[in-house]
Motif scaffolding. Sequence first.
Motif, mmCIF file in Angstrom:
data_model
loop_
_atom_site.group_PDB
_atom_site.id
_atom_site.type_symbol
_atom_site.label_atom_id
_atom_site.label_comp_id
_atom_site.label_asym_id
_atom_site.label_seq_id
_atom_site.Cartn_x
_atom_site.Cartn_y
_atom_site.Cartn_z
ATOM 1 N N LEU A 1 -51.468 29.513 81.701
ATOM 2 C CA LEU A 1 -50.116 29.832 81.223
ATOM 3 C C LEU A 1 -49.237 30.255 82.394
ATOM 4 O O LEU A 1 -48.108 29.787 82.545
ATOM 5 C CB LEU A 1 -50.183 30.942 80.168
ATOM 6 N N THR B 1 -52.890 44.693 78.361
ATOM 7 C CA THR B 1 -52.373 43.572 79.155
ATOM 8 C C THR B 1 -52.211 43.986 80.613
ATOM 9 O O THR B 1 -52.600 43.258 81.525
ATOM 10 C CB THR B 1 -51.030 43.080 78.582
ATOM 11 N N LEU C 1 -46.078 38.456 79.227
ATOM 12 C CA LEU C 1 -47.527 38.316 79.136
ATOM 13 C C LEU C 1 -48.071 39.065 77.922
ATOM 14 O O LEU C 1 -48.971 38.577 77.240
ATOM 15 C CB LEU C 1 -48.185 38.828 80.417
ATOM 16 N N THR C 2 -47.516 40.239 77.652
ATOM 17 C CA THR C 2 -47.927 41.023 76.488
ATOM 18 C C THR C 2 -47.625 40.274 75.210
ATOM 19 O O THR C 2 -48.461 40.181 74.308
ATOM 20 C CB THR C 2 -47.226 42.394 76.489
ATOM 21 N N SER D 1 -47.253 37.017 74.789
ATOM 22 C CA SER D 1 -48.058 35.809 74.637
ATOM 23 C C SER D 1 -49.523 36.126 74.331
ATOM 24 O O SER D 1 -50.203 35.342 73.677
ATOM 25 C CB SER D 1 -47.959 34.931 75.883
ATOM 26 N N SER D 2 -50.017 37.267 74.795
ATOM 27 C CA SER D 2 -51.425 37.599 74.580
ATOM 28 C C SER D 2 -51.667 38.319 73.252
ATOM 29 O O SER D 2 -52.790 38.359 72.770
ATOM 30 C CB SER D 2 -51.940 38.486 75.716
ATOM 31 N N TRP E 1 -54.188 42.301 83.893
ATOM 32 C CA TRP E 1 -53.476 41.687 85.008
ATOM 33 C C TRP E 1 -53.694 42.450 86.308
ATOM 34 O O TRP E 1 -53.694 41.859 87.378
ATOM 35 C CB TRP E 1 -51.997 41.493 84.667
ATOM 36 N N ARG F 1 -60.564 33.339 77.940
ATOM 37 C CA ARG F 1 -59.253 33.991 77.773
ATOM 38 C C ARG F 1 -58.553 34.168 79.113
ATOM 39 O O ARG F 1 -57.352 33.903 79.235
ATOM 40 C CB ARG F 1 -59.411 35.336 77.058
ATOM 41 N N SER G 1 -57.267 30.835 80.299
ATOM 42 C CA SER G 1 -56.094 30.449 79.515
ATOM 43 C C SER G 1 -54.849 31.170 80.013
ATOM 44 O O SER G 1 -53.782 30.572 80.145
ATOM 45 C CB SER G 1 -56.353 30.767 78.040
ATOM 46 N N ARG G 2 -54.999 32.456 80.313
ATOM 47 C CA ARG G 2 -53.850 33.232 80.810
ATOM 48 C C ARG G 2 -53.408 32.731 82.171
ATOM 49 O O ARG G 2 -52.200 32.657 82.456
ATOM 50 C CB ARG G 2 -54.215 34.710 80.852
#
Length: 86
Positions: A32, A56, A45-46, A48-49, A60, A25, A28-29
Amino acid sequence: CGDQRDLIGVGGGQRRRGIRARITRASSRLRLLGRSPAGLTLAELTQSSRLPRSTTHRVWQVLKGEGLVSKVPYAGGPYQVGPAAA
């Protein structure tokens, strides 16, 4: 000590799958983020996740602490790929 054992593959199979899933995960982030030259905001980001905003933000912040991402230093500024990931 338990976390180190998980990382080197010692312990139950379920633990290894858990750590592998977390690493997958995070990777993947980061991919992105790498595809977004201008960076991504916490809101993006929130979205997309599909995680809560607080979760989130914590994820990060950990990545930022490790140097894998950086953040433009103003409120709402985007996260970008950090020096440790470049």
